[in-house]
Write a protein that holds these residues in place. Structure first.
Motif, PDB file in Angstrom:
ATOM      1  N   LEU A 148     -29.633 -49.665 -40.050  1.00  0.00           N
ATOM      2  CA  LEU A 148     -30.766 -49.037 -40.028  1.00  0.00           C
ATOM      3  C   LEU A 148     -30.659 -48.201 -41.206  1.00  0.00           C
ATOM      4  N   GLY A 149     -29.929 -48.057 -42.096  1.00  0.00           N
ATOM      5  CA  GLY A 149     -29.688 -47.904 -42.792  1.00  0.00           C
ATOM      6  C   GLY A 149     -30.505 -47.407 -44.491  1.00  0.00           C
ATOM      7  N   ALA A 150     -30.321 -46.931 -44.654  1.00  0.00           N
ATOM      8  CA  ALA A 150     -30.965 -46.213 -46.469  1.00  0.00           C
ATOM      9  C   ALA A 150     -30.431 -45.614 -47.484  1.00  0.00           C
ATOM     10  N   THR A 151     -30.267 -46.635 -48.157  1.00  0.00           N
ATOM     11  CA  THR A 151     -29.355 -46.870 -49.845  1.00  0.00           C
ATOM     12  C   THR A 151     -29.813 -46.757 -50.867  1.00  0.00           C
ATOM     13  N   GLY A 152     -29.462 -45.472 -51.535  1.00  0.00           N
ATOM     14  CA  GLY A 152     -29.650 -45.739 -53.138  1.00  0.00           C
ATOM     15  C   GLY A 152     -28.775 -46.296 -53.925  1.00  0.00           C
ATOM     16  N   PRO A 181     -31.864 -45.653 -61.783  1.00  0.00           N
ATOM     17  CA  PRO A 181     -30.944 -45.281 -62.175  1.00  0.00           C
ATOM     18  C   PRO A 181     -29.574 -43.746 -61.957  1.00  0.00           C
ATOM     19  N   GLU A 182     -28.752 -43.470 -62.278  1.00  0.00           N
ATOM     20  CA  GLU A 182     -27.595 -42.567 -61.457  1.00  0.00           C
ATOM     21  C   GLU A 182     -28.829 -40.863 -61.643  1.00  0.00           C
ATOM     22  N   SER A 183     -29.723 -41.137 -62.434  1.00  0.00           N
ATOM     23  CA  SER A 183     -30.646 -39.629 -62.047  1.00  0.00           C
ATOM     24  C   SER A 183     -31.210 -39.715 -60.966  1.00  0.00           C
ATOM     25  N   LEU A 187     -31.503 -37.312 -56.176  1.00  0.00           N
ATOM     26  CA  LEU A 187     -32.823 -37.285 -55.726  1.00  0.00           C
ATOM     27  C   LEU A 187     -32.771 -38.132 -53.776  1.00  0.00           C
ATOM     28  N   VAL A 188     -32.384 -39.587 -54.010  1.00  0.00           N
ATOM     29  CA  VAL A 188     -31.922 -40.410 -53.223  1.00  0.00           C
ATOM     30  C   VAL A 188     -31.157 -39.126 -52.268  1.00  0.00           C
ATOM     31  N   ALA A 276     -37.363 -27.711 -49.932  1.00  0.00           N
ATOM     32  CA  ALA A 276     -36.237 -28.600 -48.960  1.00  0.00           C
ATOM     33  C   ALA A 276     -35.544 -29.188 -49.773  1.00  0.00           C
ATOM     34  N   LEU A 277     -36.478 -30.751 -50.507  1.00  0.00           N
ATOM     35  CA  LEU A 277     -35.284 -31.387 -51.482  1.00  0.00           C
ATOM     36  C   LEU A 277     -35.267 -30.853 -52.976  1.00  0.00           C
ATOM     37  N   ARG A 278     -35.376 -29.875 -53.326  1.00  0.00           N
ATOM     38  CA  ARG A 278     -36.060 -29.270 -54.831  1.00  0.00           C
ATOM     39  C   ARG A 278     -34.150 -28.723 -54.331  1.00  0.00           C
ATOM     40  N   ALA A 279     -34.121 -27.738 -53.290  1.00  0.00           N
ATOM     41  CA  ALA A 279     -32.365 -26.791 -53.378  1.00  0.00           C
ATOM     42  C   ALA A 279     -31.384 -28.186 -52.583  1.00  0.00           C
ATOM     43  N   ASN A 280     -31.511 -28.810 -51.608  1.00  0.00           N
ATOM     44  CA  ASN A 280     -30.530 -29.700 -51.770  1.00  0.00           C
ATOM     45  C   ASN A 280     -30.245 -30.994 -52.806  1.00  0.00           C
ATOM     46  N   ILE A 281     -31.608 -30.980 -54.393  1.00  0.00           N
ATOM     47  CA  ILE A 281     -31.087 -31.630 -55.509  1.00  0.00           C
ATOM     48  C   ILE A 281     -30.270 -30.488 -56.454  1.00  0.00           C
ATOM     49  N   ALA A 282     -30.643 -29.571 -56.342  1.00  0.00           N
ATOM     50  CA  ALA A 282     -29.887 -28.406 -56.744  1.00  0.00           C
ATOM     51  C   ALA A 282     -28.037 -28.222 -56.517  1.00  0.00           C
ATOM     52  N   ARG A 283     -27.839 -28.345 -55.397  1.00  0.00           N
ATOM     53  CA  ARG A 283     -26.830 -28.244 -55.020  1.00  0.00           C
ATOM     54  C   ARG A 283     -26.172 -29.543 -55.501  1.00  0.00           C
ATOM     55  N   SER A 284     -27.079 -30.636 -55.098  1.00  0.00           N
ATOM     56  CA  SER A 284     -26.125 -31.793 -55.724  1.00  0.00           C
ATOM     57  C   SER A 284     -25.713 -31.550 -57.314  1.00  0.00           C
ATOM     58  N   GLU A 285     -26.263 -31.366 -57.839  1.00  0.00           N
ATOM     59  CA  GLU A 285     -25.763 -31.358 -59.163  1.00  0.00           C
ATOM     60  C   GLU A 285     -24.709 -30.056 -59.119  1.00  0.00           C
ATOM     61  N   GLU A 286     -24.836 -29.406 -58.787  1.00  0.00           N
ATOM     62  CA  GLU A 286     -23.798 -28.351 -58.470  1.00  0.00           C
ATOM     63  C   GLU A 286     -22.393 -28.834 -58.113  1.00  0.00           C
TER      64      GLU A 286
END
Length: 292
Positions: A148-152, A181-183, A187-188, A276-286
């Motif tokens: 039951l995965g979700a993959t980007g 797109p990779e950007s 988000l995924v 919460a989602l924006r904090a997650n994305i910021a850490r991903s970019e770091e």
């Protein structure tokens, strides 16, 4: 950002090339289970490499898998990818560059390389592979272990439609797939990659609240888990209905549900989710910056 969940491939009918999997952690293990389920007689075994002999031994009686251990054979990774049409990299992010440099000389020119390593960008991987290498970056999630995965998935510079169709079929063997797109990978990651933890937190807190208002631990868990399961299945089975409409159908004017929903809305739940989602994305970019 655009995405595509259309043009779905039936993974069970897809004609897969020889597949090599470098590493057998939780995610590659889930993908492996999906790919080997229902494979016909005579299908080429999936080549798997592990670090230890003990890990490789678990596949000893599995005709659908050919396992090699780097502990026994320093050439294990290169032998696995030689002649493979798809190579799935399941190593930790810090080990991706070393793995790419190790297998690069043995790769077939047309092989599709798929990475599930979080935070390692396509450009970083392309720099350690021959020019023209077809690379796909994927962001799966842990429910892939139960199908039951979700993959980007995101295409590298040279990953054509055929390469993306192959990547889609591989991940559709363990759930749903969207192309971004990779950007959009970060988000995924925030929505579905980390999403199970967010859902578990909601379940955890709802169980705790249920106990505080008087339910037993056993009853609270049974009711909350089944409620989440049923509500999610209602959304899945009725794509013609927005979740907001399903919510309205439970919420009678001036009724009990209206009161509890009002408290949640007034608590700023919507803003908290976005934060919460924006904090997650910021850490991903770091993390991506650390691997460049």
């Amino acid at each position: 950002m655009t995405s595509s969940a259309a043009a779905s491939t039936n993974a069970s009918d897809f004609e897969f090339p020889v597949i090599a999997m470098i590493g057998t952690g939780n995610m590659n293990g889930a993908i492996l289970a999906g790919l080997t389920a229902g494979r016909g007689d005579g299908a080429e075994p999936i080549r798997v490499t592990t670090r230890s002999t003990k890990s490789a031994e678990q596949f000893a009686d599995d005709d659908a898998v050919l396992a090699r251990a780097a502990e026994d054979d320093p050439e294990a990774n290169r032998e696995a990818v030689r002649g493979a049409g798809a190579v799935i990299l399941g190593v930790k992010p810090y080990a991706i560059v070393d793995a790419l440099e190790e297998i690069a000389p043995a790769l077939d020119p047309g092989a599709v390389i798929i990475s599930v390593a979080a935070g390692v960008e396509l450009a970083t991987m392309e720099a350690h592979l021959p020019e023209g290498a077809k690379i796909v970056r994927a962001m799966p999630n842990t429910p892939a272990t139960i199908g039951l995965g979700a993959t980007g998935i995101a295409a590298g510079r040279h990953a054509d439609a055929e390469a993306m169709a192959l990547a889609r079929a591989i991940f559709e063997s363990v759930g749903a797939v969207v192309e971004v797109p990779e950007s959009g990978i970060a988000l995924v990651g925030a929505v579905s990659g980390s999403g199970p933890a967010h859902v578990y937190l909601l379940i955890e807190r709802m169980i705790e609240a249920s106990e505080r208002i008087g339910l037993s631990e056993e009853d609270a868990r049974a009711l909350v888990v089944q409620t989440f399961r049923g509500a999610v299945e209602m959304v899945a089975r009725h794509p013609e209905l927005e979740p907001a409409e399903l919510r309205r159908r439970v919420t009678s004017p001036n009724g009990t549900t209206e009161q509890s929903v009002r408290v949640l809305v007034e608590s700023g739940l919507e803003d908290r989710f976005e934060a919460a989602l924006r904090a997650n994305i910021a850490r991903s970019e770091e993390l991506a910056a650390e691997h460049r």
